[in-house]
Design a protein around this motif. Structure first.
Motif, PDB file in Angstrom:
ATOM      1  N   ALA A   1      -1.446   5.392  15.487  1.00  0.00           N
ATOM      2  CA  ALA A   1      -2.056   4.133  15.949  1.00  0.00           C
ATOM      3  C   ALA A   1      -3.495   3.971  15.467  1.00  0.00           C
ATOM      4  CB  ALA A   1      -1.974   4.044  17.464  1.00  0.00           C
ATOM      5  N   ILE A   2      -4.325   4.948  15.738  1.00  0.00           N
ATOM      6  CA  ILE A   2      -5.741   4.818  15.382  1.00  0.00           C
ATOM      7  C   ILE A   2      -5.944   4.798  13.862  1.00  0.00           C
ATOM      8  CG2 ILE A   2      -8.011   5.947  15.522  1.00  0.00           C
ATOM      9  CD1 ILE A   2      -7.324   6.566  18.451  1.00  0.00           C
ATOM     10  N   PRO A   3      -5.290   5.668  13.088  1.00  0.00           N
ATOM     11  CA  PRO A   3      -5.468   5.565  11.633  1.00  0.00           C
ATOM     12  C   PRO A   3      -5.038   4.205  11.064  1.00  0.00           C
ATOM     13  CG  PRO A   3      -4.498   7.676  12.183  1.00  0.00           C
ATOM     14  CD  PRO A   3      -4.524   6.867  13.449  1.00  0.00           C
ATOM     15  N   ILE A   4      -3.976   3.626  11.596  1.00  0.00           N
ATOM     16  CA  ILE A   4      -3.520   2.315  11.114  1.00  0.00           C
ATOM     17  C   ILE A   4      -4.562   1.248  11.457  1.00  0.00           C
ATOM     18  CG2 ILE A   4      -1.807   0.479  11.421  1.00  0.00           C
ATOM     19  CD1 ILE A   4       0.235   2.786  12.015  1.00  0.00           C
ATOM     20  N   LEU A   5      -4.968   1.212  12.709  1.00  0.00           N
ATOM     21  CA  LEU A   5      -5.967   0.222  13.118  1.00  0.00           C
ATOM     22  C   LEU A   5      -7.263   0.384  12.340  1.00  0.00           C
ATOM     23  CD1 LEU A   5      -5.546   0.023  16.987  1.00  0.00           C
ATOM     24  CD2 LEU A   5      -5.094  -1.783  15.318  1.00  0.00           C
TER      25      LEU A   5
ATOM     26  N   ARG B   1      -0.965  -5.544   2.154  1.00  0.00           N
ATOM     27  CA  ARG B   1       0.496  -5.468   2.093  1.00  0.00           C
ATOM     28  C   ARG B   1       0.984  -4.190   2.755  1.00  0.00           C
ATOM     29  NH1 ARG B   1       2.735  -7.846  -3.512  1.00  0.00           N
ATOM     30  NH2 ARG B   1       4.621  -7.635  -2.284  1.00  0.00           N
ATOM     31  N   PHE B   2       2.218  -4.256   3.233  1.00  0.00           N
ATOM     32  CA  PHE B   2       2.826  -3.132   3.940  1.00  0.00           C
ATOM     33  C   PHE B   2       2.754  -1.865   3.097  1.00  0.00           C
ATOM     34  CE2 PHE B   2       6.247  -0.357   5.219  1.00  0.00           C
ATOM     35  CZ  PHE B   2       6.214  -0.408   6.603  1.00  0.00           C
ATOM     36  N   SER B   3       3.145  -1.946   1.837  1.00  0.00           N
ATOM     37  CA  SER B   3       3.186  -0.755   0.983  1.00  0.00           C
ATOM     38  C   SER B   3       1.793  -0.173   0.764  1.00  0.00           C
ATOM     39  CB  SER B   3       3.848  -1.067  -0.353  1.00  0.00           C
ATOM     40  OG  SER B   3       3.159  -2.100  -1.021  1.00  0.00           O
ATOM     41  N   GLU B   4       0.775  -1.020   0.640  1.00  0.00           N
ATOM     42  CA  GLU B   4      -0.599  -0.527   0.480  1.00  0.00           C
ATOM     43  C   GLU B   4      -1.051   0.199   1.743  1.00  0.00           C
ATOM     44  OE1 GLU B   4      -3.508  -3.400  -1.327  1.00  0.00           O
ATOM     45  OE2 GLU B   4      -1.753  -4.719  -1.115  1.00  0.00           O
ATOM     46  N   LEU B   5      -0.714  -0.376   2.880  1.00  0.00           N
ATOM     47  CA  LEU B   5      -1.080   0.230   4.157  1.00  0.00           C
ATOM     48  C   LEU B   5      -0.375   1.569   4.327  1.00  0.00           C
ATOM     49  CD1 LEU B   5      -2.672  -0.052   6.757  1.00  0.00           C
ATOM     50  CD2 LEU B   5      -0.779  -1.394   7.693  1.00  0.00           C
ATOM     51  N   GLN B   6       0.887   1.630   3.955  1.00  0.00           N
ATOM     52  CA  GLN B   6       1.636   2.882   4.067  1.00  0.00           C
ATOM     53  C   GLN B   6       1.013   3.965   3.175  1.00  0.00           C
ATOM     54  OE1 GLN B   6       5.826   2.672   3.104  1.00  0.00           O
ATOM     55  NE2 GLN B   6       6.248   4.611   4.118  1.00  0.00           N
ATOM     56  N   ARG B   7       0.614   3.602   1.965  1.00  0.00           N
ATOM     57  CA  ARG B   7      -0.037   4.584   1.080  1.00  0.00           C
ATOM     58  C   ARG B   7      -1.383   5.036   1.654  1.00  0.00           C
ATOM     59  NH1 ARG B   7       2.130   1.273  -2.950  1.00  0.00           N
ATOM     60  NH2 ARG B   7       0.209   0.086  -3.137  1.00  0.00           N
TER      61      ARG B   7
ATOM     62  N   GLU C   1       7.979   4.419  11.237  1.00  0.00           N
ATOM     63  CA  GLU C   1       6.865   4.558  12.180  1.00  0.00           C
ATOM     64  C   GLU C   1       5.808   3.486  11.968  1.00  0.00           C
ATOM     65  OE1 GLU C   1       4.823   5.773  15.411  1.00  0.00           O
ATOM     66  OE2 GLU C   1       6.815   6.446  14.827  1.00  0.00           O
ATOM     67  N   LEU C   2       5.512   3.168  10.714  1.00  0.00           N
ATOM     68  CA  LEU C   2       4.530   2.117  10.425  1.00  0.00           C
ATOM     69  C   LEU C   2       5.024   0.773  10.943  1.00  0.00           C
ATOM     70  CD1 LEU C   2       1.885   1.176   9.225  1.00  0.00           C
ATOM     71  CD2 LEU C   2       3.015   1.074   6.982  1.00  0.00           C
ATOM     72  N   THR C   3       6.286   0.472  10.716  1.00  0.00           N
ATOM     73  CA  THR C   3       6.869  -0.782  11.213  1.00  0.00           C
ATOM     74  C   THR C   3       6.779  -0.848  12.730  1.00  0.00           C
ATOM     75  OG1 THR C   3       8.382  -0.907   9.331  1.00  0.00           O
ATOM     76  CG2 THR C   3       8.987  -2.152  11.303  1.00  0.00           C
ATOM     77  N   LYS C   4       7.128   0.238  13.391  1.00  0.00           N
ATOM     78  CA  LYS C   4       7.091   0.295  14.860  1.00  0.00           C
ATOM     79  C   LYS C   4       5.678   0.027  15.384  1.00  0.00           C
ATOM     80  CE  LYS C   4       7.500   3.777  18.446  1.00  0.00           C
ATOM     81  NZ  LYS C   4       7.763   5.189  18.673  1.00  0.00           N
ATOM     82  N   GLN C   5       4.685   0.709  14.820  1.00  0.00           N
ATOM     83  CA  GLN C   5       3.307   0.538  15.276  1.00  0.00           C
ATOM     84  C   GLN C   5       2.799  -0.873  15.014  1.00  0.00           C
ATOM     85  OE1 GLN C   5       2.071   4.043  17.215  1.00  0.00           O
ATOM     86  NE2 GLN C   5       1.230   2.030  17.169  1.00  0.00           N
ATOM     87  N   LEU C   6       3.095  -1.411  13.830  1.00  0.00           N
ATOM     88  CA  LEU C   6       2.625  -2.760  13.503  1.00  0.00           C
ATOM     89  C   LEU C   6       3.231  -3.802  14.442  1.00  0.00           C
ATOM     90  CD1 LEU C   6       2.624  -2.520   9.623  1.00  0.00           C
ATOM     91  CD2 LEU C   6       0.613  -2.795  11.112  1.00  0.00           C
ATOM     92  N   ARG C   7       4.490  -3.628  14.810  1.00  0.00           N
ATOM     93  CA  ARG C   7       5.120  -4.553  15.765  1.00  0.00           C
ATOM     94  C   ARG C   7       4.433  -4.494  17.120  1.00  0.00           C
ATOM     95  NH1 ARG C   7      11.338  -3.438  14.009  1.00  0.00           N
ATOM     96  NH2 ARG C   7      11.340  -4.842  12.223  1.00  0.00           N
ATOM     97  N   LEU C   8       4.125  -3.281  17.575  1.00  0.00           N
ATOM     98  CA  LEU C   8       3.409  -3.139  18.843  1.00  0.00           C
ATOM     99  C   LEU C   8       2.028  -3.797  18.779  1.00  0.00           C
ATOM    100  CD1 LEU C   8       4.279   0.553  19.781  1.00  0.00           C
ATOM    101  CD2 LEU C   8       4.990  -1.503  21.003  1.00  0.00           C
ATOM    102  N   PHE C   9       1.338  -3.603  17.665  1.00  0.00           N
ATOM    103  CA  PHE C   9       0.019  -4.221  17.516  1.00  0.00           C
ATOM    104  C   PHE C   9       0.113  -5.740  17.475  1.00  0.00           C
ATOM    105  CE2 PHE C   9      -1.493  -0.168  15.197  1.00  0.00           C
ATOM    106  CZ  PHE C   9      -1.739   0.457  16.409  1.00  0.00           C
TER     107      PHE C   9
END
Length: 115
Positions: A26-30, A41-47, A56-64
């Protein structure tokens, strides 16, 4: 300080915060979305948050999104292009996350364990 009328039954704001910003990623994504500031873009964020899984990235982004911390924009293209961006509410976490990052930089060597 809060008034002395606080009791043990009052909810702890840290518990509420952890419930909102929960999960290993959560915190690294935010933080990545905040420092990027622009749509990503999703792929850039995942990298950028490697080695997070797509699931996991999809799950967290949906929650956010549900919590109004992130917006999602889908472009009607083939293949579909999806971009994410931090909202003003999410951006308001910047000073808090900056202070956590600074603390970690200052104390990371003190936190190592001798296993």
């Amino acid at each position: 300080m809060r008034p002395s009328s606080d009791t043990a039954q009052d909810p702890c704001p840290m518990v509420s915060f952890v419930q909102i910003i929960s999960g290993k990623w959560a915190i690294p994504i935010l933080y990545r979305l905040i420092v990027t500031a622009n749509p990503i873009r999703f792929s850039e964020l995942q990298r950028a948050v490697h080695p997070i899984t797509q699931k996991e990235l999809t799950k967290q982004l949906r929650l956010f999104e549900q919590r109004h911390l992130v917006t999602r924009r889908v472009y009607p293209e083939v293949p579909p292009r999806v971009e994410y961006q931090i909202t003003p509410l999410g951006q308001s976490l910047k000073p808090t996350l900056d202070s956590l990052a600074d603390w970690m930089r200052q104390h990371q060597h003190d936190l190592t364990t001798d296993d």
